[in-house]
Design a protein around this motif. Structure first.
Motif, short mmCIF file in Angstrom:
data_model
loop_
_atom_site.label_atom_id
_atom_site.label_comp_id
_atom_site.label_asym_id
_atom_site.label_seq_id
_atom_site.Cartn_x
_atom_site.Cartn_y
_atom_site.Cartn_z
N LEU A 244 -11.83 16.89 -1.03
CA LEU A 244 -10.46 16.93 -0.52
C LEU A 244 -9.97 15.55 -0.10
CD1 LEU A 244 -10.71 20.20 1.61
CD2 LEU A 244 -9.28 19.87 -0.41
N VAL A 245 -10.82 14.77 0.56
CA VAL A 245 -10.41 13.43 0.99
C VAL A 245 -10.13 12.54 -0.22
CG1 VAL A 245 -11.14 11.36 2.22
CG2 VAL A 245 -11.61 13.61 3.20
N VAL A 246 -10.99 12.61 -1.22
CA VAL A 246 -10.76 11.82 -2.44
C VAL A 246 -9.43 12.22 -3.09
CG1 VAL A 246 -11.59 11.37 -4.78
CG2 VAL A 246 -13.19 11.34 -2.88
N ALA A 247 -9.16 13.50 -3.16
CA ALA A 247 -7.91 13.98 -3.75
C ALA A 247 -6.69 13.47 -2.97
CB ALA A 247 -7.90 15.51 -3.79
N SER A 248 -6.82 13.34 -1.64
CA SER A 248 -5.68 12.92 -0.82
C SER A 248 -5.23 11.49 -1.13
CB SER A 248 -6.05 13.02 0.67
OG SER A 248 -6.94 11.98 1.05
N LEU A 249 -6.13 10.68 -1.67
CA LEU A 249 -5.78 9.29 -1.97
C LEU A 249 -4.73 9.17 -3.06
CD1 LEU A 249 -9.33 7.67 -1.79
CD2 LEU A 249 -7.49 7.54 -0.09
N TRP A 250 -4.59 10.19 -3.89
CA TRP A 250 -3.57 10.15 -4.95
C TRP A 250 -2.18 10.02 -4.34
CZ3 TRP A 250 0.80 12.61 -6.60
CH2 TRP A 250 1.21 12.34 -7.91
N TRP A 251 -1.92 10.74 -3.24
CA TRP A 251 -0.61 10.66 -2.59
C TRP A 251 -0.48 9.36 -1.79
CZ3 TRP A 251 -3.25 15.36 -2.88
CH2 TRP A 251 -2.61 16.36 -3.61
N LEU A 252 -1.54 8.96 -1.13
CA LEU A 252 -1.47 7.77 -0.29
C LEU A 252 -1.15 6.51 -1.09
CD1 LEU A 252 -1.78 6.49 2.50
CD2 LEU A 252 -4.24 6.34 2.09
N ARG A 253 -1.65 6.42 -2.31
CA ARG A 253 -1.45 5.19 -3.09
C ARG A 253 0.02 4.94 -3.42
NH1 ARG A 253 -1.39 6.11 -8.87
NH2 ARG A 253 -2.28 4.03 -9.17
N HIS A 254 0.87 5.97 -3.31
CA HIS A 254 2.30 5.81 -3.62
C HIS A 254 3.15 5.53 -2.39
CE1 HIS A 254 1.67 7.03 -7.79
NE2 HIS A 254 0.97 8.06 -7.35
N TYR A 255 2.55 5.53 -1.20
CA TYR A 255 3.29 5.26 0.04
C TYR A 255 3.71 3.79 0.06
CZ TYR A 255 4.05 4.84 5.13
OH TYR A 255 4.57 4.60 6.37
N SER A 256 4.96 3.50 0.52
CA SER A 256 5.47 2.13 0.35
C SER A 256 6.01 1.47 1.61
CB SER A 256 6.58 2.13 -0.72
OG SER A 256 7.68 2.93 -0.30
N ILE A 257 6.07 2.14 2.75
CA ILE A 257 6.62 1.51 3.96
C ILE A 257 5.66 0.44 4.48
CG2 ILE A 257 7.25 1.87 6.38
CD1 ILE A 257 8.41 4.53 5.64
N THR A 258 6.19 -0.75 4.74
CA THR A 258 5.42 -1.86 5.27
C THR A 258 6.13 -2.42 6.50
OG1 THR A 258 6.57 -3.50 3.92
CG2 THR A 258 4.64 -2.43 2.93
N ALA A 259 5.54 -3.45 7.08
CA ALA A 259 6.19 -4.12 8.21
C ALA A 259 7.53 -4.70 7.79
CB ALA A 259 5.27 -5.23 8.75
N ASP A 260 7.63 -5.22 6.57
CA ASP A 260 8.90 -5.76 6.08
C ASP A 260 9.95 -4.68 5.93
OD1 ASP A 260 7.84 -8.30 5.97
OD2 ASP A 260 7.29 -8.17 3.85
N THR A 261 9.54 -3.49 5.50
CA THR A 261 10.47 -2.36 5.37
C THR A 261 11.06 -2.00 6.73
OG1 THR A 261 9.11 -1.49 3.57
CG2 THR A 261 10.74 -0.01 4.53
N VAL A 262 10.20 -1.93 7.74
CA VAL A 262 10.66 -1.59 9.08
C VAL A 262 11.60 -2.66 9.61
CG1 VAL A 262 9.94 -1.17 11.46
CG2 VAL A 262 8.60 -0.23 9.57
N ALA A 263 11.24 -3.94 9.40
CA ALA A 263 12.08 -5.04 9.87
C ALA A 263 13.45 -5.02 9.19
CB ALA A 263 11.38 -6.37 9.62
N THR A 264 13.47 -4.74 7.90
CA THR A 264 14.73 -4.68 7.15
C THR A 264 15.61 -3.56 7.66
OG1 THR A 264 13.67 -5.58 5.17
CG2 THR A 264 15.76 -4.41 4.88
N SER A 265 15.00 -2.41 7.93
CA SER A 265 15.79 -1.28 8.42
C SER A 265 16.40 -1.58 9.77
CB SER A 265 14.92 -0.01 8.50
OG SER A 265 14.03 -0.08 9.60
#
Length: 446
Positions: A420-441
């Motif tokens: 299950l944990v290995v399978a969860s990484l498929w979704w995590l790899r597409h997450y894109s919010i970073t510190a720069d994203t937060v600062a820009t917002s």
């Protein structure tokens, strides 16, 4: 212009983090002990026991978004969240004190007692947990400060899980029988009440920002939140991993008693799994500051999967090897608790800054609904694996189990969570919010 974020006072970090005493105890003890209580003390069949554990949590999946929406719209001099900490938290402690206190009755009545009391307790928990998780997005605008705030929360959470998870079985075994469960329930209820009151008092001077609640009904808000791609990816990752860790926690007692043939090993296994979080949460926070939260979350997930996979050798491996693999899983588990908790307020804050409307309560309602579902499905999945393996329930415990049941316990504790944990990484790899994203917002926010 948005004012530069400031560091939160240490007293606020500690005060907020102390709420994890309540969430940690309630999130751990039922998952660790309710299924064995049903199957090995009340004599409930494994499939029915799994349903009793699952159904109240499934109710929370429906209830949590409403709790979040309600706290979003609460107007109170103490702030929108803090009144719910007190109301829901006191109900939580009272309900838990009754959960393991069923009088001696026919089996059907005892099973109904557990189901109904657990349902009421889970309802109270929703009205504590959802506002509690919503608070960080309003306490600070800083991407890194949220990580530091979560470091306090996860460290206290880890300590609570360590204390509650290690103490509850020991108290049960020291007193013995059903009275052991009753005394344990009262002790844990008192611990939860301490956490509730500490969080309520410790956040009384918290710098909560006022943001207009989102327009539209709950269904409209849920549609908007569901359309937030990064939040959806993060939530899916976390829910799948909650399912994995829920199965592992449910299997601790069974692995120790039936596979390792050492009932006392349940405490050692639990400490090996949870103990690293107490020591390594600050280290994972530094990793997140250097490489980013998503990368740190990925690394910790890999360690959790490797450790869980290693425990699948429990039927043949020496006891120290099983403990070592469990500890490796615990190292990963520490990061898998801290990182998503620090990433959630980023997603909610980005949305609030871009729109000028706060949906943080709805965000956290959906989040805690997903977490609750994962942690409830974990014991349910483990119970299903037990049933397939032919596990024999009893009212006295210690019943000899067939080889198929021992194999089922090992797979349910190790191999299934690792997959299950290995399978969860498929979704995590597409997450894109970073510190720069937060600062820009923040720069484009109203």
């Amino acid at each position: 212009m948005t004012p530069p974020p400031t560091a939160l006072p240490r007293s606020v970090r500690a005060g907020y983090g102390s709420g994890s005493v309540a969430t940690g105890a309630f999130g751990t003890v039922p998952g660790l002990m309710l299924l064995p209580y049903l199957t090995d003390t009340l004599g409930v069949a494994a499939l029915l026991a799994g349903a009793i554990v699952l159904l109240p949590k499934a109710w929370d999946v429906v209830l949590n978004p409403y709790a979040g929406r309600l706290s979003d719209r609460t107007v109170d001099p103490r702030g929108p969240r803090r009144p719910w900490l007190l109301r829901g938290g006191i109900g939580l402690a009272l309900g838990f004190a009754l959960l393991f206190a069923a009088p001696t009755m026919p089996l059907a009545a005892e099973a109904a007692w557990v189901l109904l009391v657990f349902l009421a307790t889970a309802t109270a928990y929703a009205f504590f947990q959802v506002p509690y998780v919503a608070m960080p997005a309003e306490l600070t605008d800083s991407y890194d400060e949220r990580t530091r705030l979560m470091t306090w929360r996860v460290a206290i959470l880890a300590l609570t899980i360590l204390v509650a998870g290690g103490t509850a079985p020991a108290v049960r075994d020291a007193v013995g029988g059903r009275d052991g469960y009753r005394v344990m329930g009262l002790l844990m209820a008192g611990l939860m009440l301490v956490g509730v009151l500490s969080a309520y008092a410790g956040t009384r001077r918290a710098p909560v920002r006022t943001v207009t609640a989102g327009a539209g009904g709950l269904r409209d808000q849920l549609r908007i939140v569901g359309g937030a791609r990064d939040f959806r990816l993060l939530l899916t990752t976390f829910v799948v991993q909650a399912l994995a860790t829920g199965a592992m926690l449910a299997g601790v007692d069974y692995l120790a008693s039936d596979v390792l043939d050492r009932k006392a090993a349940s405490t050692v296994l639990f400490l090996c799994f949870v103990g690293p979080a107490l020591l390594l949460t600050p280290a994972w926070a530094r990793v997140g500051e250097r490489v980013g939260k998503r990368v740190g979350y990925s690394w910790s997930s890999v360690l959790l999967a490797l450790g869980a996979l290693g425990t699948a050798t429990a039927q043949v491996a020496p006891l120290p090897v099983v403990f070592a693999f469990t500890a490796l899983a615990g190292v990963g588990y520490a990061g898998c608790q801290m990182f998503p908790m620090a990433m959630l307020p980023d997603a909610a804050a980005v949305d609030a800054r871009r729109t000028g409307s706060s949906r943080v309560g709805v965000y956290t309602g959906v989040w805690t609904a997903g977490e609750t579902l994962g942690l409830a499905l974990g014991p349910g999945l483990f119970a299903l694996v037990l049933a397939v393996g032919g596990y024999r329930s009893s009212t006295t415990g210690g019943t000899a189990q067939p080889d198929s049941a021992l194999t089922a316990i090992t797979l349910g504790f190790g191999l299934v969570p690792a997959a299950l944990v290995v399978a969860s990484l498929w979704w995590l790899r597409h997450y894109s919010i970073t510190a720069d994203t937060v600062a820009t917002s923040e720069r484009v926010g109203p």
